[in-house]
Scaffold this motif. Structure first.
Motif, PDB file in Angstrom:
ATOM      1  N   THR A  35     -19.340 -32.721  22.040  1.00  0.00           N
ATOM      2  CA  THR A  35     -19.142 -31.390  22.612  1.00  0.00           C
ATOM      3  C   THR A  35     -19.028 -31.467  24.127  1.00  0.00           C
ATOM      4  O   THR A  35     -18.140 -30.846  24.722  1.00  0.00           O
ATOM      5  N   GLU A  36     -19.901 -32.229  24.758  1.00  0.00           N
ATOM      6  CA  GLU A  36     -19.870 -32.384  26.219  1.00  0.00           C
ATOM      7  C   GLU A  36     -18.529 -32.928  26.692  1.00  0.00           C
ATOM      8  O   GLU A  36     -17.922 -32.394  27.615  1.00  0.00           O
ATOM      9  N   VAL A  37     -18.085 -34.014  26.083  1.00  0.00           N
ATOM     10  CA  VAL A  37     -16.839 -34.655  26.518  1.00  0.00           C
ATOM     11  C   VAL A  37     -15.656 -33.718  26.282  1.00  0.00           C
ATOM     12  O   VAL A  37     -14.804 -33.548  27.162  1.00  0.00           O
ATOM     13  N   GLU A  79     -10.371 -26.174  17.645  1.00  0.00           N
ATOM     14  CA  GLU A  79     -10.502 -25.263  16.498  1.00  0.00           C
ATOM     15  C   GLU A  79     -11.602 -25.749  15.556  1.00  0.00           C
ATOM     16  O   GLU A  79     -12.412 -24.958  15.063  1.00  0.00           O
ATOM     17  N   ARG A  80     -11.628 -27.044  15.323  1.00  0.00           N
ATOM     18  CA  ARG A  80     -12.631 -27.613  14.413  1.00  0.00           C
ATOM     19  C   ARG A  80     -14.047 -27.407  14.970  1.00  0.00           C
ATOM     20  O   ARG A  80     -14.946 -26.974  14.244  1.00  0.00           O
ATOM     21  N   LEU A  81     -14.231 -27.694  16.258  1.00  0.00           N
ATOM     22  CA  LEU A  81     -15.551 -27.527  16.863  1.00  0.00           C
ATOM     23  C   LEU A  81     -15.948 -26.058  16.903  1.00  0.00           C
ATOM     24  O   LEU A  81     -17.091 -25.715  16.602  1.00  0.00           O
ATOM     25  N   LEU A  82     -15.023 -25.186  17.232  1.00  0.00           N
ATOM     26  CA  LEU A  82     -15.318 -23.754  17.261  1.00  0.00           C
ATOM     27  C   LEU A  82     -15.765 -23.273  15.879  1.00  0.00           C
ATOM     28  O   LEU A  82     -16.744 -22.538  15.755  1.00  0.00           O
ATOM     29  N   GLY A  83     -15.090 -23.710  14.839  1.00  0.00           N
ATOM     30  CA  GLY A  83     -15.477 -23.337  13.475  1.00  0.00           C
ATOM     31  C   GLY A  83     -16.879 -23.807  13.140  1.00  0.00           C
ATOM     32  O   GLY A  83     -17.671 -23.076  12.528  1.00  0.00           O
ATOM     33  N   GLU A  84     -17.213 -25.026  13.544  1.00  0.00           N
ATOM     34  CA  GLU A  84     -18.550 -25.557  13.282  1.00  0.00           C
ATOM     35  C   GLU A  84     -19.613 -24.753  14.030  1.00  0.00           C
ATOM     36  O   GLU A  84     -20.678 -24.450  13.479  1.00  0.00           O
ATOM     37  N   ASP A 139     -26.316 -21.111  13.562  1.00  0.00           N
ATOM     38  CA  ASP A 139     -27.029 -20.149  14.402  1.00  0.00           C
ATOM     39  C   ASP A 139     -26.988 -20.698  15.825  1.00  0.00           C
ATOM     40  O   ASP A 139     -27.784 -21.549  16.205  1.00  0.00           O
ATOM     41  N   PHE A 140     -26.057 -20.214  16.607  1.00  0.00           N
ATOM     42  CA  PHE A 140     -25.827 -20.749  17.943  1.00  0.00           C
ATOM     43  C   PHE A 140     -26.746 -20.128  18.985  1.00  0.00           C
ATOM     44  O   PHE A 140     -26.798 -20.583  20.117  1.00  0.00           O
ATOM     45  N   SER A 141     -27.509 -19.104  18.599  1.00  0.00           N
ATOM     46  CA  SER A 141     -28.361 -18.413  19.571  1.00  0.00           C
ATOM     47  C   SER A 141     -29.373 -19.348  20.222  1.00  0.00           C
ATOM     48  O   SER A 141     -29.724 -19.170  21.390  1.00  0.00           O
ATOM     49  N   MET A 142     -29.831 -20.361  19.500  1.00  0.00           N
ATOM     50  CA  MET A 142     -30.815 -21.285  20.074  1.00  0.00           C
ATOM     51  C   MET A 142     -30.239 -22.071  21.248  1.00  0.00           C
ATOM     52  O   MET A 142     -30.973 -22.534  22.106  1.00  0.00           O
ATOM     53  N   PHE A 143     -28.918 -22.201  21.314  1.00  0.00           N
ATOM     54  CA  PHE A 143     -28.296 -22.894  22.432  1.00  0.00           C
ATOM     55  C   PHE A 143     -28.034 -21.950  23.612  1.00  0.00           C
ATOM     56  O   PHE A 143     -27.866 -22.386  24.730  1.00  0.00           O
ATOM     57  N   ARG A 144     -27.984 -20.660  23.337  1.00  0.00           N
ATOM     58  CA  ARG A 144     -27.788 -19.684  24.402  1.00  0.00           C
ATOM     59  C   ARG A 144     -29.103 -19.328  25.092  1.00  0.00           C
ATOM     60  O   ARG A 144     -29.137 -19.064  26.272  1.00  0.00           O
ATOM     61  N   LEU A 171     -12.676 -21.379  22.223  1.00  0.00           N
ATOM     62  CA  LEU A 171     -13.878 -22.210  22.248  1.00  0.00           C
ATOM     63  C   LEU A 171     -14.634 -21.996  23.562  1.00  0.00           C
ATOM     64  O   LEU A 171     -15.842 -21.771  23.561  1.00  0.00           O
ATOM     65  N   LEU A 172     -13.934 -22.054  24.672  1.00  0.00           N
ATOM     66  CA  LEU A 172     -14.602 -21.837  25.966  1.00  0.00           C
ATOM     67  C   LEU A 172     -15.222 -20.457  26.056  1.00  0.00           C
ATOM     68  O   LEU A 172     -16.333 -20.317  26.552  1.00  0.00           O
ATOM     69  N   ALA A 173     -14.516 -19.455  25.569  1.00  0.00           N
ATOM     70  CA  ALA A 173     -15.060 -18.079  25.596  1.00  0.00           C
ATOM     71  C   ALA A 173     -16.317 -18.000  24.728  1.00  0.00           C
ATOM     72  O   ALA A 173     -17.300 -17.364  25.105  1.00  0.00           O
ATOM     73  N   PHE A 174     -16.302 -18.644  23.566  1.00  0.00           N
ATOM     74  CA  PHE A 174     -17.479 -18.657  22.697  1.00  0.00           C
ATOM     75  C   PHE A 174     -18.675 -19.278  23.416  1.00  0.00           C
ATOM     76  O   PHE A 174     -19.813 -18.852  23.243  1.00  0.00           O
ATOM     77  N   LEU A 175     -18.412 -20.274  24.257  1.00  0.00           N
ATOM     78  CA  LEU A 175     -19.472 -20.973  24.975  1.00  0.00           C
ATOM     79  C   LEU A 175     -19.870 -20.275  26.281  1.00  0.00           C
ATOM     80  O   LEU A 175     -20.716 -20.776  27.015  1.00  0.00           O
TER      81      LEU A 175
END
Length: 184
Positions: free
Chosen positions: A115-117, A140-145, A150-155, A176-180
């Motif tokens: 993800t970092e790279v 697209e693949r990473l965004l789907g994953e 539950d991504f809230s723990m990363f936010r 993907l960037l917007a999601f992050l």
């Protein structure tokens, strides 16, 4: 396999870094408060530290030390090759890897590294005018994953900001960037 995905992200980001014009290093990054050089340095430092953790060696510095010197593209190239070799070790996905926030099972650490790279490569592509080099299939693949977990723990700890607005038909890397939390 996650190692192949790391290779793919390294290939994409390597092409982007090779295309950065020397005058662009002082330009603002998509990461608030960072320049292109700061973001590239963060990426190189991360690769050097992952390499050290995987090989049982000393990284030679702290994450945000100056890893780039006078030749940022070469510093990235050398770090990427060492990183690639470290992840290709037969035992790379065994055990745990100590990260800045604690010990993580090696497969999870590999996913974090991928993800970092990938994401920092996309950031660099957008701010240096190289968006055409982004691997949208992998985005697209990473965004789907990420959407499936539950991504809230990363936010919460501030690793990523709240999702920002982007057009539904935007390319995968922009979604993907917007999601992050990046403003794109």
């Amino acid at each position: 396999m996650i190692i192949d995905r790391i290779d793919r992200a390294l290939d994409m980001t390597s092409a982007i870094v090779a295309g950065i014009d020397g005058g662009q290093y002082a330009d603002a990054s998509l990461c608030a408060g960072w320049t292109v050089r700061d973001e590239l340095n963060h990426l190189v430092g991360g690769m050097r530290i992952f390499t050290a953790r995987l090989t049982g060696t000393d990284p030679g510095g702290e994450h945000h030390d100056d890893w780039l010197g006078d030749e940022p593209a070469n510093a990235f190239h050398l770090a990427a090759e060492a990183d690639r070799a470290a992840w290709r070790r037969p035992d790379a996905l065994e055990g745990v890897i100590e990260l800045g926030f604690g010990a993580v099972p090696a497969p999870a650490a590999a996913a974090i590294h991928h993800t970092e790279v990938l994401v920092h490569g996309i950031d660099l592509a957008l701010v240096t005018g190289q968006e055409k080099l982004v691997d949208d299939q992998e985005c697209e693949r990473l965004l789907g994953e990420m959407r499936a977990m539950d991504f809230s723990m990363f936010r919460n700890p501030g690793m990523f900001g709240p999702e920002t607005a982007v057009a539904d038909d935007a390319p995968g890397h922009r979604r993907l960037l917007a999601f992050l939390g990046r403003a794109v």
